[in-house]
Design a protein around this motif. Structure first.
Motif, PDB file in Angstrom:
ATOM      1  N   UNK A   1       0.845  -1.193   0.000  1.00  0.00           N
ATOM      2  CA  UNK A   1       0.000   0.000   0.000  1.00  0.00           C
ATOM      3  C   UNK A   1       0.881   1.244   0.000  1.00  0.00           C
ATOM      4  N   UNK A   2       0.786   2.031  -1.065  1.00  0.00           N
ATOM      5  CA  UNK A   2       1.505   3.299  -1.148  1.00  0.00           C
ATOM      6  C   UNK A   2       0.571   4.408  -0.692  1.00  0.00           C
ATOM      7  N   UNK A   3       0.871   5.101   0.414  1.00  0.00           N
ATOM      8  CA  UNK A   3       0.004   6.224   0.782  1.00  0.00           C
ATOM      9  C   UNK A   3      -0.118   7.223  -0.366  1.00  0.00           C
ATOM     10  N   UNK A   4      -1.325   7.638  -0.664  1.00  0.00           N
ATOM     11  CA  UNK A   4      -1.558   8.586  -1.764  1.00  0.00           C
ATOM     12  C   UNK A   4      -1.166  10.007  -1.392  1.00  0.00           C
ATOM     13  N   UNK A   5      -0.594  10.209  -0.228  1.00  0.00           N
ATOM     14  CA  UNK A   5      -0.232  11.536   0.257  1.00  0.00           C
ATOM     15  C   UNK A   5       0.880  12.149  -0.586  1.00  0.00           C
ATOM     16  N   UNK A   6       0.833  13.490  -0.699  1.00  0.00           N
ATOM     17  CA  UNK A   6       1.833  14.248  -1.454  1.00  0.00           C
ATOM     18  C   UNK A   6       2.286  15.426  -0.597  1.00  0.00           C
ATOM     19  N   UNK A   7       3.578  15.701  -0.613  1.00  0.00           N
ATOM     20  CA  UNK A   7       4.145  16.841   0.119  1.00  0.00           C
ATOM     21  C   UNK A   7       4.912  17.717  -0.861  1.00  0.00           C
ATOM     22  N   UNK A   8       4.622  19.018  -0.833  1.00  0.00           N
ATOM     23  CA  UNK A   8       5.306  19.978  -1.691  1.00  0.00           C
ATOM     24  C   UNK A   8       6.500  20.553  -0.933  1.00  0.00           C
ATOM     25  N   UNK A   9       7.695  20.190  -1.362  1.00  0.00           N
ATOM     26  CA  UNK A   9       8.913  20.677  -0.712  1.00  0.00           C
ATOM     27  C   UNK A   9       9.194  22.114  -1.109  1.00  0.00           C
ATOM     28  N   UNK A  10      10.137  22.719  -0.414  1.00  0.00           N
ATOM     29  CA  UNK A  10      10.430  24.139  -0.634  1.00  0.00           C
ATOM     30  C   UNK A  10      10.849  24.414  -2.067  1.00  0.00           C
TER      31      UNK A  10
ATOM     32  N   UNK B   1       7.844  17.293  -5.420  1.00  0.00           N
ATOM     33  CA  UNK B   1       6.702  16.646  -4.780  1.00  0.00           C
ATOM     34  C   UNK B   1       7.132  15.288  -4.247  1.00  0.00           C
ATOM     35  N   UNK B   2       7.028  15.112  -2.927  1.00  0.00           N
ATOM     36  CA  UNK B   2       7.304  13.832  -2.291  1.00  0.00           C
ATOM     37  C   UNK B   2       6.006  13.048  -2.169  1.00  0.00           C
ATOM     38  N   UNK B   3       6.104  11.730  -2.263  1.00  0.00           N
ATOM     39  CA  UNK B   3       4.923  10.876  -2.288  1.00  0.00           C
ATOM     40  C   UNK B   3       5.060   9.786  -1.239  1.00  0.00           C
ATOM     41  N   UNK B   4       3.916   9.344  -0.698  1.00  0.00           N
ATOM     42  CA  UNK B   4       3.880   8.194   0.190  1.00  0.00           C
ATOM     43  C   UNK B   4       4.422   8.476   1.576  1.00  0.00           C
ATOM     44  N   UNK B   5       5.176   7.510   2.095  1.00  0.00           N
ATOM     45  CA  UNK B   5       5.727   7.656   3.439  1.00  0.00           C
ATOM     46  C   UNK B   5       6.681   8.837   3.519  1.00  0.00           C
ATOM     47  N   UNK B   6       7.374   9.161   2.419  1.00  0.00           N
ATOM     48  CA  UNK B   6       8.253  10.338   2.410  1.00  0.00           C
ATOM     49  C   UNK B   6       7.442  11.608   2.670  1.00  0.00           C
ATOM     50  N   UNK B   7       6.263  11.698   2.066  1.00  0.00           N
ATOM     51  CA  UNK B   7       5.409  12.874   2.275  1.00  0.00           C
ATOM     52  C   UNK B   7       4.915  12.930   3.713  1.00  0.00           C
TER      53      UNK B   7
END
Length: 648
Positions: free
Chosen positions: A34-43, A47-53
């Motif tokens: 299961x890959x988390x569908x979460x996304x994080x926008x870095x500075x 765009x980081x995805x999954x557990x990295x986000x």
């Protein structure tokens, strides 16, 4: 042939890969399929995805989007101090899946199958196809999720689909969808589909948190810090609380008891499955009721249901299978890994017609049997399905309906009735930008013939007008002995006649005064108390409705300001967006409507204005999102909100 199937979900995304050797295997992301569908926008814009986000969000929640699928209709989102297109967030998730597939087999896959909710229309499929193009996926085809699930059960699960209709019950993290399908040769055709936007694993997590709050109500200050964190330590405590709620929910699905640690409150609660079932039952009862509604709309009697398939991670909750079994009298089929069913089944629909990323196929109709998914269906309007069970859908069915169904058991709590406009889908994401509502609000039912409404004067606190007397004869002799007509009355009779005339004039004057009072009451309804809304203007009604719906989350008060048959799916979507923003920023989001302009035409009104969402940030500043909205109101004694849509 290297084929990749991807199930892009609200909380998690799954990839299933078939290699050159024909072996099918799930892709593994951080030791999990299961890959988390979460996304994080870095500075820097990456765009980081999954557990990295998720890890990055612990230090900067402002750049985190946990559920991009819920934002599919928003166009852009504000992350990390700048706007990002939603299609780019989806593309980032698909890119991560494609990259892992290429790493496993040594080259990009030759074909890619993307699953989607059955009722997604061209607008949302276009966004998904555009994201696939940006992720550089080749030979993309599309398969409805319930069709893929049915194909899995028919082929892999050692449970060949029996003849008859099948129910695919998909309870995911963010939404619930139910679809009725029927085998049609080598494929499955969709007979009906619908869903709920406010029922999913996240809502069951919220039920656990609400129960914990009730058990620790003697610590209001601690809960205030958890609800409205003002520093990184409180933000981390809030994150731990919700992670703990999800973990204990999963534990109670396997065991009879579980413990929940409440940070800041500094207390450990011992919870039982019975307590969890009590908190979760209102949500799961609604899923069973909607399943019956979809069957009824498809013309399928429960006795015609051959099998019920449970998919989606939240279907692991034992109570979900229990309430569904009681409602349908059919034992649901449960798997060890329901999260993987859709993606793995998508690989079995190998004849799915490949589509250009910019020209995705339209979704199957939810109202009538559709062609098999690998045939090119004729363009059609999206299915007109309601996202939540409405009052109408819960009433007794028409006795003339061939397969009338009535939900069993207690009536589940109902969400605000709403119907999607064109482009709205059964995934619960609301009406796309610029969509026009499908149906205009209906006028109130007129009084039954022969009945009369109560006196407006009596209800306003005035005595009712006196009953009208029979008409006074023009001459005393009229109506008496015909021989008396024309005779000259005596003086005493003339005196009585003058006195009667004065009484008649006074009576006419009183009647005119009473009529004037009736007109005043009709034009200016009297308030029944200090909290009455009868004097609200259309603009004031909209302001109070928005405050109740989007700030206080007070559904009863919002429902009192709605008309009988509202079309307010778009507002429900904004409510979900506000909740997501509050969870992401760990603070309250203030929603107001400003710059309102009103156009009134008799008993209808249109109010246009700006919907302003103010999001406080850690440095004391606030970021603001502004959208222009249009509200339609009708007047049935008071102004009531009937429609709402975002103005492009």
């Amino acid at each position: 042939m290297r084929r990749l199937a991807t199930d892009f979900g609200t909380s998690n995304t799954v990839g299933i890969l078939t290699g050159p050797d024909g072996r099918t295997r799930p892709l593994i992301f951080d030791a999990s399929p299961l890959l988390p569908s979460a996304v994080f926008a870095a500075t820097g814009g990456a765009l980081l995805v999954g557990a990295d986000a998720q890890r990055a969000a612990m230090g900067d929640p402002g750049g985190f989007e946990g559920h991009p699928k819920r934002r599919i209709d928003d166009g852009v989102v504000w992350l990390g101090g700048r706007e990002h297109a939603v299609v780019d967030l989806v593309a980032a998730v698909l890119t991560r899946v494609a990259g892992e597939a290429a790493r496993v087999v040594g080259r990009p896959p030759d074909e890619v199958v993307l699953t989607h909710p059955a009722a997604w229309g061209r607008t949302r499929l276009g966004i998904l196809a555009d994201a696939a193009a940006r992720a550089r996926l080749a030979a993309v085809s599309f398969v409805p999720e319930p069709v893929a699930a049915a194909a899995y059960f028919d082929t892999i699960a050692s449970r060949p689909a029996p003849p008859g209709c099948l129910v695919v019950y998909d309870l995911g993290a963010g939404t619930f969808d139910v679809t009725v399908v029927r085998p049609a040769g080598p494929a499955f055709e969709i007979l009906g589909t619908d869903g709920l936007t406010d029922v999913g694993g996240l809502d069951l997590d919220a039920a656990v948190v609400a129960h914990a709050r009730a058990l620790s109500g003697d610590a209001p200050d601690a809960w205030q810090r958890l609800d409205r964190p003002q520093n990184p330590a409180d933000q981390q405590a809030r994150q731990l609380l919700w992670e703990g709620a999800r973990a204990v929910k999963e534990q109670l699905s396997r065991h009879a008891t579980g413990d929940l640690l409440l940070p800041v409150v500094d207390r450990r609660l011992h919870l039982t499955r019975e307590e969890f079932d009590t908190a979760a039952r209102p949500y799961l009862d609604r899923t069973a009721a909607l399943t019956l509604t979809v069957l009824r709309s498809a013309g399928v009697d429960p006795t015609q249901v051959a099998a019920v398939f449970l998919v989606g991670g939240s279907s692991r909750v034992p109570l979900a299978a229990t309430v569904l079994h009681r409602a349908l009298r059919v034992a649901p089929t449960v798997l060890d890994q329901p999260e993987l069913v859709v993606a793995e089944g998508a690989l079995l629909t190998g004849h799915t017609r490949p589509s250009s990323p910019t020209q995705p196929p339209p979704s199957n109709s939810a109202a009538r049997p559709a062609r098999p998914p690998w045939q090119a269906p004729a363009p059609a309007a999206p299915p007109t399905t309601r996202r939540t069970p409405t009052a109408a859908s819960q009433t007794a069915p028409n006795p003339t309906t061939p397969h009338a169904l009535t939900p069993t058991g207690p009536t589940p709590p109902q969400a605000s009735p709403s119907a999607p406009g064109p482009g709205a889908t059964a995934t619960g994401h609301g009406t796309p930008t610029g969509a026009v509502p499908e149906s205009a609000p209906q006028s109130p039912v007129p009084p039954t013939a022969g009945s009369s409404p109560p006196s407006r004067i009596a209800t306003a606190g005035f005595p009712p007008p006196p009953a009208s007397a029979p008409p006074t004869p023009a001459h005393p002799g009229d109506g008496g002995n015909p021989g008396d007509r024309g005779a000259s009355p005596p003086a005493e009779t003339r005196s009585r006649s003058k006195q009667g005339g004065r009484i008649l004039v006074a009576a006419v004057g009183a009647a005119i005064l009473v009529a004037a009072v009736v007109v005043v009451v009709a034009l200016h309804p009297w308030s029944s108390g200090p909290d009455s809304d009868t004097t609200l203007t259309p603009a004031q009604t909209v302001q109070q409705y928005v405050d109740a719906k989007l700030n206080a989350y007070d559904e009863p008060r919002a429902g009192a300001l709605q008309c009988a048959k509202p079309d307010l799916t778009a507002v429900d979507q904004i409510r979900d967006q506000v909740k997501d923003l509050e969870a992401r920023y760990s603070t309250a989001v203030d929603v107001t409507v400003t710059d309102l302009t009103t156009t009134t035409d008799h008993d209808t009104a249109t109010v246009t204005g700006n919907l302003v969402m103010k999001i406080p940030e850690a440095d004391g500043r606030s970021s603001v999102q502004i959208q222009q909205w249009r509200f339609g109101l009708t007047r049935a004694g008071t102004w009531q909100v009937c429609t709402a849509s975002r103005v492009p």
